[in-house]
Enzyme design. Structure first.
Site, PDB file in Angstrom:
ATOM      1  N   GLN A 103       0.832  -1.191   0.000  1.00 18.65           N
ATOM      2  CA  GLN A 103       0.000   0.000   0.000  1.00 18.65           C
ATOM      3  C   GLN A 103       0.873   1.250   0.000  1.00 18.65           C
ATOM      4  OE1 GLN A 103      -2.141  -0.346   3.744  1.00 18.65           O
ATOM      5  NE2 GLN A 103      -0.272  -0.954   4.771  1.00 18.65           N
ATOM      6  N   ASP A 148       0.988  -0.467  12.702  1.00 16.69           N
ATOM      7  CA  ASP A 148       1.509   0.818  13.179  1.00 16.69           C
ATOM      8  C   ASP A 148       1.965   0.761  14.629  1.00 16.69           C
ATOM      9  OD1 ASP A 148      -0.939   0.798  14.598  1.00 16.69           O
ATOM     10  OD2 ASP A 148      -1.923   1.957  13.028  1.00 16.69           O
ATOM     11  N   ASP A 151      -0.421 -12.661   5.940  1.00 17.88           N
ATOM     12  CA  ASP A 151      -1.837 -12.360   5.773  1.00 17.88           C
ATOM     13  C   ASP A 151      -2.593 -12.938   6.964  1.00 17.88           C
ATOM     14  OD1 ASP A 151      -4.249 -11.649   3.966  1.00 17.88           O
ATOM     15  OD2 ASP A 151      -4.572 -13.749   4.535  1.00 17.88           O
ATOM     16  N   ALA A 152      -3.461 -12.134   7.571  1.00 18.19           N
ATOM     17  CA  ALA A 152      -4.131 -12.559   8.805  1.00 18.19           C
ATOM     18  C   ALA A 152      -4.970 -13.813   8.595  1.00 18.19           C
ATOM     19  CB  ALA A 152      -5.002 -11.420   9.337  1.00 18.19           C
ATOM     20  N   ASP A 187      -7.612  -5.184  14.245  1.00 20.06           N
ATOM     21  CA  ASP A 187      -7.347  -3.788  13.901  1.00 20.06           C
ATOM     22  C   ASP A 187      -7.054  -3.723  12.407  1.00 20.06           C
ATOM     23  OD1 ASP A 187      -6.834  -1.101  14.029  1.00 20.06           O
ATOM     24  OD2 ASP A 187      -4.818  -1.309  14.878  1.00 20.06           O
TER      25      ASP A 187
END
Length: 536
Positions: free
Chosen positions: A275, A329, A383-384, A402
């Protein structure tokens, strides 16, 4: 009704006037025409992909935007092919003009779209959907020009040596499809990561106009009048001058556009493998704003409220072992580590670039309290959903999702019944799952569909929300509120313990709306994840 052959205009020469007078042998001439087909096809696909990428980054909902761009372009290609029949009598001059126009429009499209979005997206009123309409206009114009290429190239290759239609079409389409493959691979693996979207489009336009001009002025120059040769040469040089000037100014332009889009405190703007990450402020006492693919993720001085609301209610019960899905983050991890009794925090984040910034950027690492350096924190880049599929056994007291908003098409799998079923598998019997489910006010259907999906996966839910971010950079594109769901396995909704300044449970009227949304979901028989799409 489409005529099989367009009639020649009065006084026009016939389409076939004998072999073209070439400066090379016919076999070499055919090879050069097919090479030009290859290059033009690669450039055309890059134009398409950069429009789709722009729509996904700055407008959102990649499936809808990609469908609009591609369908409009394919439609326009058909119209362009029909229109090119009128140019067959002057195929060389027509092809040169088409390539100059295509290089100019396609090469500059990314910068123009970015400029319109950056400086006018917040106008509202009649221009609220201006960037979308401009995207459609560019798709239409580029599609018309791409569609005109093949009939003109077919005429040119037949001018070299007359060939049966089937064989000529096969040769032409083979070069076209192979070129499209190369362009499709070059865009994500070379142009986008190394040059960026604007400069990559400008380079593509340069290659396009050089290839088209070289073919016409080099190979078919004897088919052109002196006036036509000078006109095409002047047009090509003008396009090259515009593209070169834009490339020189690209860095300054992108810096100014980012300031218009994200505020004047932009410090970091990087394109990771996943991203675009933009950091504004965060140093010298300025509040930190974090944007992911143009969407406000961390909102200055209000960031702590979001993470307190996401984490606090979930950690009122047992919380020795915590799993954070997303949260690269580090801000959710910071909030978790503030609670006593936390012995281990596992973070599963897809974007390694965001994790590097969370560790090394002075503003972001200060905001997360250097949480990723805490010995209790373990970070996995994955990847979750794929990670949950491999996980075994009830290992966590709390799972915190999140993740990006459910309204983003690429994120719908992270709000699916399978995802929550796998999360339940790794959750202890008395554990809790906290989910950020997007804004309640502006996207209530998506929010309540997440709640319905959680219930389908065997959870009982307690919905709540807090007001959205206050005035900050990008506030015009920030949500009015943040909606959350606290879930627990079984049939009893978990109790919400809300302290001063904590989020508020939703009203009975809103809970009734939840029931209505869930009933519509059941009656429609549509998978809950599908309802994330804006058309619902």
């Amino acid at each position: 009704m489409i005529e099989p052959h367009a009639p020649a205009p009065p006084g026009a020469p016939p389409a076939w006037t004998g072999p073209a007078r070439l400066p090379v042998r016919p076999g070499t001439g055919r090879f050069l025409v097919l090479a030009c087909v290859f290059v033009c096809a690669a450039c055309g696909l890059v134009y398409e992909l950069q429009l789709v990428a722009f729509a996904s980054y700055l407008i959102g909902d990649s499936v809808t935007q990609a469908s609009v761009v591609l369908s409009v372009m394919v439609f326009a290609m058909g119209i362009g092919s029909l229109g090119a029949k009128r140019l067959r009598w002057h195929a060389a001059a027509g092809f040169g003009a088409v390539e100059s126009a295509l290089a100019l429009i396609g090469g500059c499209s990314a910068m123009l779209l970015y400029a319109v979005f950056a400086w006018t997206a917040g106008w509202g009123g009649m221009w609220a959907d201006g960037p979308r309409w401009l995207l459609v206009a560019f798709s239409l114009a580029i599609g018309l020009l791409i569609g005109a290429e093949v009939p003109l190239l077919m005429e040119l290759i037949q001018r070299i040596r007359r060939q049966d239609a089937g064989g000529a079409v096969a040769d032409l389409f083979a070069a076209d499809y192979v070129g499209a493959l190369v362009g499709g691979l070059a865009f994500p693996f070379l142009l986008l990561p190394f040059l960026g979207q604007s400069t990559g489009a400008l380079l593509t336009g340069t290659v396009n106009v050089v290839a088209g001009g070289a073919l016409v002025l080099g190979l078919f120059r004897r088919d052109l009048t002196r006036r036509a040769r000078w006109a095409l040469l002047l047009a090509g040089l003008t396009v090259l001058g515009v593209l070169a000037s834009a490339a020189v100014l690209a860095d300054d332009f992108e810096r100014a556009a980012r300031h218009a889009l994200y505020g004047t405190d932009v410090r970091v703007a990087v394109r990771t493998d996943v991203q675009e990450v933009v950091l504004a402020g965060g140093t010298h006492g300025r509040p930190l704003d974090l944007f992911l693919d143009g969407r406000l993720r961390v909102a200055g001085r209000d960031a702590h409220r979001y993470h307190e609301a996401l984490v606090g209610p979930a950690l009122t019960g047992p919380h020795a072992r915590v799993l954070i899905l997303g949260g690269g983050d580090g801000l959710a991890a910071r909030e978790v580590l503030r609670h006593r009794g936390v012995r281990r925090v596992d973070i599963v984040e897809l974007d390694p670039g965001l994790l590097r910034l969370a560790r090394r950027d002075p503003g972001l690492s200060a905001a997360n309290g250097h949480a990723l350096a805490d010995p209790r924190v373990r970070v996995t880049t994955a990847d979750a959903l794929a990670w949950l599929r491999r996980a075994r056994g009830p290992a966590y007291d709390v799972v915190i999702a999140d993740l990006p908003d459910p309204g983003i098409t690429a994120s719908t799998k992270l709000y699916s019944q399978e995802f929550y079923g796998l999360a339940r598998r790794v959750l202890a019997g008395d554990g809790r799952l906290a989910v950020h489910a997007g804004p309640v006010t502006t996207r209530p259907r998506a929010f309540w569909t997440v709640a319905a999906t959680l219930r389908t996966a065997g959870f009982a839910t307690s919905p709540y929300r807090i007001p959205g971010p206050g005035r900050s950079a990008g506030a015009s594109r920030s949500p009015r509120d943040w909606g959350f769901l606290l879930a627990a396995p079984g049939n009893t909704p978990p109790a919400l313990r809300l302290g001063p300044g904590q989020p508020g449970a939703l009203t009975q009227e809103e809970l009734t709306a939840d029931a209505r949304a869930a009933e519509r979901t059941r009656v429609a028989g549509v998978p809950a994840s599908t309802l994330m799409h804006p058309r619902y």
